[in-house]
Design a protein around this motif. Sequence first.
Motif, mmCIF file in Angstrom:
data_model
loop_
_atom_site.group_PDB
_atom_site.id
_atom_site.type_symbol
_atom_site.label_atom_id
_atom_site.label_comp_id
_atom_site.label_asym_id
_atom_site.label_seq_id
_atom_site.Cartn_x
_atom_site.Cartn_y
_atom_site.Cartn_z
ATOM 1 N N THR A 197 1.097 -0.847 -0.145
ATOM 2 C CA THR A 197 0.286 0.191 0.115
ATOM 3 C C THR A 197 0.995 1.489 -0.058
ATOM 4 O O THR A 197 2.487 1.130 0.289
ATOM 5 N N ASP A 198 0.202 2.509 0.033
ATOM 6 C CA ASP A 198 0.948 3.331 -0.149
ATOM 7 C C ASP A 198 1.007 4.583 0.878
ATOM 8 O O ASP A 198 0.284 3.877 1.773
ATOM 9 N N ASP A 199 1.707 5.618 0.774
ATOM 10 C CA ASP A 199 1.627 6.262 2.095
ATOM 11 C C ASP A 199 0.691 7.316 2.323
ATOM 12 O O ASP A 199 0.941 7.996 3.448
ATOM 13 N N ASP A 200 -0.150 7.165 1.581
ATOM 14 C CA ASP A 200 -0.813 8.137 2.363
ATOM 15 C C ASP A 200 -2.228 7.840 1.855
ATOM 16 O O ASP A 200 -3.354 8.024 2.158
ATOM 17 N N THR A 201 -2.943 6.301 2.062
ATOM 18 C CA THR A 201 -3.593 5.367 2.802
ATOM 19 C C THR A 201 -3.796 5.525 3.989
ATOM 20 O O THR A 201 -2.529 5.334 4.934
ATOM 21 N N GLY A 272 -5.704 -1.975 -15.585
ATOM 22 C CA GLY A 272 -6.862 -1.739 -14.549
ATOM 23 C C GLY A 272 -7.644 -1.661 -14.276
ATOM 24 O O GLY A 272 -8.298 -1.377 -12.970
ATOM 25 N N ARG A 273 -8.396 -2.705 -14.760
ATOM 26 C CA ARG A 273 -9.512 -2.802 -14.236
ATOM 27 C C ARG A 273 -9.646 -4.284 -13.438
ATOM 28 O O ARG A 273 -10.856 -4.453 -12.760
ATOM 29 N N PHE A 274 -8.429 -4.505 -12.478
ATOM 30 C CA PHE A 274 -8.253 -5.391 -11.853
ATOM 31 C C PHE A 274 -7.343 -4.902 -10.526
ATOM 32 O O PHE A 274 -8.204 -5.673 -8.974
ATOM 33 N N GLY A 275 -7.285 -4.153 -10.137
ATOM 34 C CA GLY A 275 -7.028 -3.031 -9.428
ATOM 35 C C GLY A 275 -5.656 -2.516 -9.143
ATOM 36 O O GLY A 275 -5.743 -1.523 -10.125
ATOM 37 N N SER A 276 -5.191 -1.510 -8.378
ATOM 38 C CA SER A 276 -4.286 -0.824 -8.046
ATOM 39 C C SER A 276 -3.499 -1.008 -7.466
ATOM 40 O O SER A 276 -3.281 -2.070 -6.113
ATOM 41 N N GLY A 277 -2.276 -0.701 -7.726
ATOM 42 C CA GLY A 277 -0.876 -0.869 -6.457
ATOM 43 C C GLY A 277 -0.889 -0.341 -5.308
ATOM 44 O O GLY A 277 -0.372 -0.338 -4.322
ATOM 45 N N THR A 278 -2.498 0.546 -4.910
ATOM 46 C CA THR A 278 -2.397 1.002 -3.798
ATOM 47 C C THR A 278 -2.675 -0.410 -3.376
ATOM 48 O O THR A 278 -3.067 0.239 -1.528
ATOM 49 N N ASN A 279 -3.658 -0.983 -3.394
ATOM 50 C CA ASN A 279 -4.172 -2.364 -2.487
ATOM 51 C C ASN A 279 -3.814 -3.795 -3.513
ATOM 52 O O ASN A 279 -4.610 -4.077 -3.516
ATOM 53 N N MET A 280 -2.608 -4.468 -3.375
ATOM 54 C CA MET A 280 -2.488 -5.099 -3.557
ATOM 55 C C MET A 280 -1.482 -6.366 -3.442
ATOM 56 O O MET A 280 -0.813 -5.927 -1.819
ATOM 57 N N ALA A 328 -11.327 -6.701 1.273
ATOM 58 C CA ALA A 328 -9.904 -5.991 1.805
ATOM 59 C C ALA A 328 -9.446 -4.674 1.841
ATOM 60 O O ALA A 328 -9.561 -4.489 -0.023
ATOM 61 N N ILE A 329 -9.936 -3.885 2.379
ATOM 62 C CA ILE A 329 -9.909 -2.335 1.717
ATOM 63 C C ILE A 329 -9.389 -1.245 2.601
ATOM 64 O O ILE A 329 -8.233 -1.338 4.266
ATOM 65 N N VAL A 330 -8.972 -0.600 1.641
ATOM 66 C CA VAL A 330 -8.391 0.743 2.121
ATOM 67 C C VAL A 330 -8.556 2.025 1.681
ATOM 68 O O VAL A 330 -9.145 1.971 0.721
ATOM 69 N N TRP A 331 -8.472 2.958 2.146
ATOM 70 C CA TRP A 331 -8.618 4.366 2.422
ATOM 71 C C TRP A 331 -8.288 5.217 1.814
ATOM 72 O O TRP A 331 -6.909 5.155 2.884
ATOM 73 N N HIS A 332 -8.265 5.424 0.644
ATOM 74 C CA HIS A 332 -6.714 6.827 -0.018
ATOM 75 C C HIS A 332 -7.471 8.017 0.124
ATOM 76 O O HIS A 332 -8.139 9.034 0.311
ATOM 77 N N ARG A 333 -5.864 8.734 0.116
ATOM 78 C CA ARG A 333 -6.494 10.036 0.390
ATOM 79 C C ARG A 333 -6.006 10.821 -0.566
ATOM 80 O O ARG A 333 -5.293 11.174 -1.156
#
Length: 428
Positions: A197-201, A272-280, A328-333
């Motif tokens: 995940t990323d530091d902005d999540t 791009g339909r499969f997901g994003s690097g923010t949550n993988m 599997a939930i990530v909240w993105h800022r």
Amino acid sequence: MSATRRPAAASRPPATHPGPAGSAYAPVGVVDMDLTRPDEFRRPGGPGPIRPTAPVLALVRLRGRPLGLVTATGEEGAAPEDLWRFAADTARQRFLLPRTGSPARAPVLAPPSMSVIIATHNRPRMLRECLNSLLRVDYPHFEVIVVDNAPADDAAERLVRDAYGSRIRYVREPAAGLAHAHNRGLAAARGEIAAFTDDDTLVDPGWLTAIADGFAREPGVGCVTGLIVPAELETAAQAALEHHGGFAKGYAPRAWSLRNPPEDPLFPFTAGRFGSGTNMAFRMSALRALGGFDPATGTGTPAHGGDDLLAFFRILTAGHTLAYQPDAIVWHRHRRTQDALDAQAFGYGAGLGAYLTGALMNEPRMIPALLRRLPRGVRYALARTHRAAEADATRTRRLARLELRGLLYGPVGYLRSRRRNHTGSAGA
């Protein structure tokens, strides 16, 4: 319900979204709620309860499982209990689910060990909030690795050392670029699964458990992606991104593989339909067998992105299954300013173009398949931009144009990035 007027509801951010440039924007509170916890709102990725004021955008769950986003608006001073009840009633009607609940998730009998890898670059405040949410995760075996990517100072290192001690591992990667940082984290990781995940999540307490469920769903899963929802809608730029489509990929589990391809004429190139690097997350052995991430891709390189998409594509072409797990939930800022949002939109398009270029260079055997699909893919991109141009939202049209410009630049950016890696030059 009290005598106050019933709040209105919708599945997108309220009608206070930005109009023409310079118009006022009313912030929207983002909250988390579960139908089994009456009148209780929680912060994204955090503890509760809280008492928000209208308007709110609520992620509605049933026994932890996300059902969708519901907006509740009302007069100033509307009671949080009114907002909760109306959002709950709307969710029950819209999502066609009973009031009594749903079956509990069966536990994974032997949960795999996980390494959570977070790349950061000069954002210690956001990093602290992300790490605090990770320490609330309920999972038996995981480590957290912070990769400080080409930092300007030692702020992130001091934060990890002074605030977290041995609970968080710190490593530094001097070469700029998200793929470089992720590969550095992979080299240090000890787990069976690498989760990114990323530091902005802000991550959900059940994030890693849901990822483990995704890998246990069926044999051969090499990658699991998850749901990404906004953590805040405080500015017009953040609301614009959410109206433009945001990051969410839906609320139903899905799986893709070359063995059972979907009815999608562009598969498997529509990564791009499969997901994003923010949550993988990846099975460590599968990702290492591919050599990790392509260092010519990713934020911080001339390619601007594409590292996640290329990894998804290569996992599929290597014969693995890719699973989407909405639990599997990530909240993105989201980016808070228009300039930052414009740069992000261009970067998304550039990353897509870089990914397609990298896919052909890494997997040349797929060139005939891409050529067969290319005309339809170009028509799809142009139609998407045309639809956005006909929309009412000025910012949506602008973001679509920036993405298309980025898409056209992407192959150039990828080749520049490869040349920089090969020559060791700082220029691009």
